[in-house]
Design an enzyme around this catalytic site. Structure first.
Site, PDB file in Angstrom:
ATOM      1  N   CYS A 196      -1.320   1.676  -3.060  1.00 33.34           N
ATOM      2  CA  CYS A 196      -2.227   2.723  -2.932  1.00 33.34           C
ATOM      3  C   CYS A 196      -1.730   4.077  -2.976  1.00 33.34           C
ATOM      4  O   CYS A 196      -2.284   5.074  -3.587  1.00 33.34           O
ATOM      5  CB  CYS A 196      -3.194   2.579  -1.597  1.00 33.34           C
ATOM      6  SG  CYS A 196      -3.582   0.856  -1.190  1.00 33.34           S
ATOM      7  N   GLU A 226      -6.846   1.869 -13.547  1.00 34.57           N
ATOM      8  CA  GLU A 226      -6.663   2.895 -12.679  1.00 34.57           C
ATOM      9  C   GLU A 226      -5.400   3.345 -13.588  1.00 34.57           C
ATOM     10  O   GLU A 226      -5.168   4.795 -14.095  1.00 34.57           O
ATOM     11  CB  GLU A 226      -6.135   2.805 -11.348  1.00 34.57           C
ATOM     12  CG  GLU A 226      -7.392   2.627 -10.344  1.00 34.57           C
ATOM     13  CD  GLU A 226      -7.250   2.197  -9.138  1.00 34.57           C
ATOM     14  OE1 GLU A 226      -5.830   1.939  -8.551  1.00 34.57           O
ATOM     15  OE2 GLU A 226      -8.026   2.161  -8.167  1.00 34.57           O
ATOM     16  N   LYS A 237       0.067   5.389  -6.011  1.00 33.60           N
ATOM     17  CA  LYS A 237      -0.737   5.254  -7.090  1.00 33.60           C
ATOM     18  C   LYS A 237      -1.737   6.752  -6.837  1.00 33.60           C
ATOM     19  O   LYS A 237      -2.052   7.125  -7.849  1.00 33.60           O
ATOM     20  CB  LYS A 237      -1.763   4.016  -6.963  1.00 33.60           C
ATOM     21  CG  LYS A 237      -2.717   3.671  -8.057  1.00 33.60           C
ATOM     22  CD  LYS A 237      -4.125   4.475  -8.005  1.00 33.60           C
ATOM     23  CE  LYS A 237      -4.677   4.066  -6.394  1.00 33.60           C
ATOM     24  NZ  LYS A 237      -5.251   2.562  -6.453  1.00 33.60           N
ATOM     25  N   GLU A 244     -26.341  14.584  -4.206  1.00 37.30           N
ATOM     26  CA  GLU A 244     -27.922  15.006  -3.823  1.00 37.30           C
ATOM     27  C   GLU A 244     -28.946  13.965  -4.577  1.00 37.30           C
ATOM     28  O   GLU A 244     -29.934  13.666  -4.099  1.00 37.30           O
ATOM     29  CB  GLU A 244     -28.238  16.356  -3.964  1.00 37.30           C
ATOM     30  CG  GLU A 244     -28.593  16.804  -5.351  1.00 37.30           C
ATOM     31  CD  GLU A 244     -28.861  18.307  -5.382  1.00 37.30           C
ATOM     32  OE1 GLU A 244     -29.959  18.448  -4.753  1.00 37.30           O
ATOM     33  OE2 GLU A 244     -28.115  19.102  -5.976  1.00 37.30           O
ATOM     34  N   TYR A 253      -9.099  -3.539 -11.255  1.00 35.95           N
ATOM     35  CA  TYR A 253      -8.628  -2.413 -10.686  1.00 35.95           C
ATOM     36  C   TYR A 253      -7.502  -1.542 -11.195  1.00 35.95           C
ATOM     37  O   TYR A 253      -7.294  -0.363 -11.711  1.00 35.95           O
ATOM     38  CB  TYR A 253      -8.346  -2.344  -9.264  1.00 35.95           C
ATOM     39  CG  TYR A 253      -9.422  -2.683  -8.317  1.00 35.95           C
ATOM     40  CD1 TYR A 253      -9.797  -1.579  -7.657  1.00 35.95           C
ATOM     41  CD2 TYR A 253     -10.142  -4.064  -8.273  1.00 35.95           C
ATOM     42  CE1 TYR A 253     -10.795  -1.663  -6.580  1.00 35.95           C
ATOM     43  CE2 TYR A 253     -11.186  -3.925  -7.063  1.00 35.95           C
ATOM     44  CZ  TYR A 253     -11.533  -3.147  -6.463  1.00 35.95           C
ATOM     45  OH  TYR A 253     -12.671  -3.083  -5.386  1.00 35.95           O
ATOM     46  N   CYS A 306       0.879  -1.132   0.018  1.00 33.85           N
ATOM     47  CA  CYS A 306      -0.133   0.041   0.109  1.00 33.85           C
ATOM     48  C   CYS A 306       0.976   1.333   0.037  1.00 33.85           C
ATOM     49  O   CYS A 306       0.648   2.213  -0.617  1.00 33.85           O
ATOM     50  CB  CYS A 306      -0.811   0.016   1.036  1.00 33.85           C
ATOM     51  SG  CYS A 306      -1.834   1.532   1.361  1.00 33.85           S
ATOM     52  N   HIS A 359     -27.671  20.872  -1.485  1.00 35.72           N
ATOM     53  CA  HIS A 359     -27.769  21.608  -2.872  1.00 35.72           C
ATOM     54  C   HIS A 359     -26.720  22.648  -3.230  1.00 35.72           C
ATOM     55  O   HIS A 359     -26.724  23.506  -2.238  1.00 35.72           O
ATOM     56  CB  HIS A 359     -29.310  21.896  -3.130  1.00 35.72           C
ATOM     57  CG  HIS A 359     -29.542  22.341  -4.522  1.00 35.72           C
ATOM     58  ND1 HIS A 359     -29.644  21.519  -5.699  1.00 35.72           N
ATOM     59  CD2 HIS A 359     -29.768  23.713  -4.977  1.00 35.72           C
ATOM     60  CE1 HIS A 359     -29.858  22.279  -6.733  1.00 35.72           C
ATOM     61  NE2 HIS A 359     -29.975  23.577  -6.546  1.00 35.72           N
TER      62      HIS A 359
HETATM   63  P1  NDP Z   1      -7.737  -8.081 -10.955  1.00 36.04           P
HETATM   64  O1  NDP Z   1      -8.080  -9.355 -10.310  1.00 36.04           O
HETATM   65  O2  NDP Z   1      -8.690  -7.160 -10.219  1.00 36.04           O
HETATM   66  O3  NDP Z   1      -7.707  -7.958 -12.193  1.00 36.04           O
HETATM   67  C1  NDP Z   1      -7.024  -8.755 -13.101  1.00 36.04           C
HETATM   68  C2  NDP Z   1      -7.592  -8.592 -14.655  1.00 36.04           C
HETATM   69  O4  NDP Z   1      -6.489  -9.211 -15.370  1.00 36.04           O
HETATM   70  C3  NDP Z   1      -8.737  -8.959 -14.710  1.00 36.04           C
HETATM   71  O5  NDP Z   1      -9.467  -8.350 -15.645  1.00 36.04           O
HETATM   72  C4  NDP Z   1      -8.620 -10.422 -15.405  1.00 36.04           C
HETATM   73  O6  NDP Z   1      -9.438 -10.965 -16.574  1.00 36.04           O
HETATM   74  C5  NDP Z   1      -6.888 -10.158 -16.280  1.00 36.04           C
HETATM   75  N1  NDP Z   1      -6.223 -11.292 -16.338  1.00 36.04           N
HETATM   76  C6  NDP Z   1      -5.929 -12.259 -15.573  1.00 36.04           C
HETATM   77  N2  NDP Z   1      -5.111 -13.132 -16.197  1.00 36.04           N
HETATM   78  C7  NDP Z   1      -5.007 -12.592 -17.427  1.00 36.04           C
HETATM   79  C8  NDP Z   1      -4.404 -13.268 -18.482  1.00 36.04           C
HETATM   80  N3  NDP Z   1      -3.632 -14.522 -18.225  1.00 36.04           N
HETATM   81  N4  NDP Z   1      -4.515 -12.610 -19.598  1.00 36.04           N
HETATM   82  C9  NDP Z   1      -5.225 -11.544 -19.722  1.00 36.04           C
HETATM   83  N5  NDP Z   1      -5.842 -11.058 -18.840  1.00 36.04           N
HETATM   84  C10 NDP Z   1      -5.516 -11.642 -17.539  1.00 36.04           C
HETATM   85  O7  NDP Z   1      -6.415  -7.646 -10.291  1.00 36.04           O
HETATM   86  P2  NDP Z   1      -5.504  -6.237 -10.001  1.00 36.04           P
HETATM   87  O8  NDP Z   1      -4.094  -6.666 -10.363  1.00 36.04           O
HETATM   88  O9  NDP Z   1      -6.010  -5.363 -11.020  1.00 36.04           O
HETATM   89  O10 NDP Z   1      -5.963  -5.955  -8.640  1.00 36.04           O
HETATM   90  C11 NDP Z   1      -5.672  -6.812  -7.639  1.00 36.04           C
HETATM   91  C12 NDP Z   1      -6.419  -6.642  -6.553  1.00 36.04           C
HETATM   92  O11 NDP Z   1      -5.562  -5.398  -5.989  1.00 36.04           O
HETATM   93  C13 NDP Z   1      -7.759  -6.090  -6.768  1.00 36.04           C
HETATM   94  O12 NDP Z   1      -8.558  -7.361  -6.732  1.00 36.04           O
HETATM   95  C14 NDP Z   1      -8.227  -5.132  -5.839  1.00 36.04           C
HETATM   96  O13 NDP Z   1      -8.541  -5.811  -4.632  1.00 36.04           O
HETATM   97  C15 NDP Z   1      -6.878  -4.779  -5.241  1.00 36.04           C
HETATM   98  N6  NDP Z   1      -6.647  -3.000  -5.756  1.00 36.04           N
HETATM   99  C16 NDP Z   1      -7.295  -2.360  -5.036  1.00 36.04           C
HETATM  100  C17 NDP Z   1      -7.459  -1.172  -5.455  1.00 36.04           C
HETATM  101  C18 NDP Z   1      -8.579  -0.041  -4.894  1.00 36.04           C
HETATM  102  O14 NDP Z   1      -8.964  -0.419  -3.972  1.00 36.04           O
HETATM  103  N7  NDP Z   1      -8.495   1.190  -5.494  1.00 36.04           N
HETATM  104  C19 NDP Z   1      -6.464  -0.641  -6.474  1.00 36.04           C
HETATM  105  C20 NDP Z   1      -5.602  -1.778  -6.827  1.00 36.04           C
HETATM  106  C21 NDP Z   1      -5.822  -2.883  -6.754  1.00 36.04           C
HETATM  107  P3  NDP Z   1     -10.905 -11.426 -16.090  1.00 36.04           P
HETATM  108  O15 NDP Z   1     -11.629 -10.386 -15.329  1.00 36.04           O
HETATM  109  O16 NDP Z   1     -11.207 -12.172 -17.384  1.00 36.04           O
HETATM  110  O17 NDP Z   1     -10.455 -12.400 -14.966  1.00 36.04           O
END
Ligand code: NDP
Length: 488
Positions: A47, A180, A50, A476, A176, A42, A471
């Site tokens: 976080c 982002e 980022k 709102e 995410y 984080c 408002h």
């Molecule tokens: P996520 O699991 O959210 O997303 C991974 C993405 O990669 C999905 O779209 C997935 O597709 C895709 N993917 C996975 N494997 C492959 C592959 N082999 N080829 C192509 N695409 C693939 O992971 P993140 O890394 O984005 O984030 C991890 C976690 O970190 C999040 O779940 C969240 O909990 C946390 N996080 C929170 C944030 C916040 O609160 N703002 C910010 C950043 C991270 P598919 O959907 O098809 O599985």
């Protein structure tokens, strides 16, 4: 048996540090080992940096809008070197804050990689110590897809160490991190292409919200391709039959200081190969050269090489530590919290898990961390804030009413922008409770934190309605939507 410590925490991220401090406050003798930088994902590579980049990337919009509001604004572009220096000094400061907090709580710090020798013994470099309880809070790491040359791509950890802003980046993923960074890099002037293998980005979020966000991202100029994935990648210019690079100027090497940082950073698996322009072939047959390919394809728990299996700790199918409702592993003296358990990968959740662990083990008050109705936000532009059930989940569960409005917010409409916001409530027909709230708007993260209190308390639609609107605000609308848009 006398132990050296009452608690030994492995991992100095948000969850581990909080658990160590709160346990020490009960009078327990506590130590914590961290192999890299205090603060964990984080603070050091997630976080916090980022969010600072989110702020940096929002300025072009602010400058544009300011002109429409009568300000004479000009700027000379973004100075990544300046920002990066400020960013890293802020991270250094925060790391010190974490150390000071631990020192102030009389938690003994071990700077080194800790491994388990047995259920009560931890080895740090050449030293072994014993502890009555061990808490594993080692977090997770970004993963690349299993494909040839995947190591030519970068992962989120590497973004904060870039020496130069690349001109073009291909982002793989639709979660995410992918969304982002697509918005951040686009805001900082990078040409961003995003491939997501599924039908719509942000799988698991409310369909209408993610649709609106995808439209907004596309309108901003992000080349978002859904139903598309990478199939091949190679250094541009190699004999792969693809085009040769036209611009190798934007290579994202590492500066001397940060190269050292990468080399000594066990959290980054980015190798020392040059990360020059990369030729990519996609599932739609398109071939293109990008300065960088960012894999935002998920994260995996850090469970390898720390002696967990040898100590008898059960590891799950995704490499996560298997825990019960109280974060206890299959070995009674060993507990685990945070991303390493792959429950909900969010900092505040890891912190809650750590505090529940201390409550259970050190205060004699068995407490389960509450994983229900967790608000969260995706820090895209605009942001997506969410709590509770999506429309799709809710209608599978019970009869619902959907209250929803989408409009051009006053501030941007005045500036001539076409972007829309979304305010949406999912309401149970029977109990009248608000089951879900989804907001796509600037500052949706701030809004959902507050709306989340009401939803967590079990507020009904009528509770929302009898709250007087503030408002003029965007939020709102949450208390002024009279008729359901639809029922299901
Ligand atoms: P996520 O699991 O959210 O997303 C991974 C993405 O990669 C999905 O779209 C997935 O597709 C895709 N993917 C996975 N494997 C492959 C592959 N082999 N080829 C192509 N695409 C693939 O992971 P993140 O890394 O984005 O984030 C991890 C976690 O970190 C999040 O779940 C969240 O909990 C946390 N996080 C929170 C944030 C916040 O609160 N703002 C910010 C950043 C991270 P598919 O959907 O098809 O599985």
């Amino acid at each position: 048996m006398a132990f050296d410590y009452d608690l030994f925490v492995i991992g100095g991220g948000s969850g581990g540090v909080r658990a160590a401090r709160v346990a020490a406050a009960t009078g327990a003798k506590v130590a914590l080992a961290e192999e890299y930088r205090m603060g964990g994902t984080c603070v050091i590579r997630g976080c916090v940096p980022k969010k600072l980049m989110v702020y940096a990337s929002g300025y072009p919009d602010i400058f544009d809008d300011a002109r429409e509001y009568g300000w004479d604004v000009s700027h000379n572009g973004f100075d990544w070197g300046h920002f990066r220096t400020r960013l890293h000094s802020e991270l250094d400061r925060l790391e010190e804050v974490y150390r000071d907090l631990l020192n102030g709580s009389e938690v003994e710090i071990f700077d080194g990689r800790a491994t388990l020798d047995d259920p009560h013994t931890v080895r740090i470099n050449d030293k072994t110590v014993t502890a009555k309880h061990i808490l594993v809070a080692t977090g997770g790491h970004p993963v690349r897809p299993d494909m040839p040359n995947a190591d030519l791509g970068i992962v989120s950890n590497d973004i904060f160490l870039m020496e130069k802003m690349p001109k073009s980046v291909l982002i793989i993923g639709g979660g995410y991190i992918a969304c982002e960074f697509a918005c951040i890099l686009h805001g900082l002037g990078v040409e961003v292409t995003q491939y997501y293998r599924g039908a719509q980005i942000l799988r698991g979020f409310d369909d209408e919200a993610r649709g609106l966000l995808a439209d907004a991202m596309t309108q901003r100029g992000i080349n978002l391709h859904v139903g598309t994935n990478i199939v091949e990648m190679a250094p541009a210019g190699e004999d792969h039959g693809g085009p040769t690079p036209t611009d190798s100027d934007a290579a994202m090497g590492a500066s001397a200081k940060h190269a050292q940082d990468i080399a000594s950073n066990p959290k980054s698996d980015t190798d020392k190969k040059a990360k020059g322009p990369i030729w990519v072939k996609s599932t739609n047959g398109n071939e293109q050269v990008f300065d960088h390919v960012l894999f935002a394809t998920g994260r995996a728990p850090n469970t390898d090489g720390i002696g967990l299996t040898e100590a008898g700790v059960e590891i799950g199918r995704r490499g996560e530590i298997v825990v019960d409702d109280y974060s206890q592993t299959s070995v009674p003296s060993i507990y685990a919290i945070g991303d390493v358990t792959n429950r909900v990968q969010l900092t505040p959740v890891a912190i809650r898990e750590g505090m529940a662990f201390v409550e259970t083990v050190f205060k004699g008050n068995p407490t389960k961390p509450d994983h229900d109705l967790i608000p969260s936000a995706v820090f895209t532009q605009p942001e997506l804030g969410t709590i509770g059930l999506t429309e799709e989940e809710a209608r599978d569960q019970e009869p619902i009413e959907v209250y929803c409005t989408s409009f051009r917010p006053m501030q941007q409409a005045f500036a001539g922008k076409s972007g829309r916001v979304l305010m949406k409530l999912i309401v149970s027909k029977e109990s009248r409770k608000v089951l879900g709230c989804h907001i796509v708007a600037d500052h949706a993260g701030e809004m959902i934190q507050l709306a989340g209190i009401a939803v967590k308390m079990g507020a009904t639609k009528e509770d929302f309605d009898r709250t007087v609107a503030v408002h003029p605000t965007m939020a709102e609308e949450l208390v002024t939507m009279k008729e359901p848009m639809r029922t299901a």
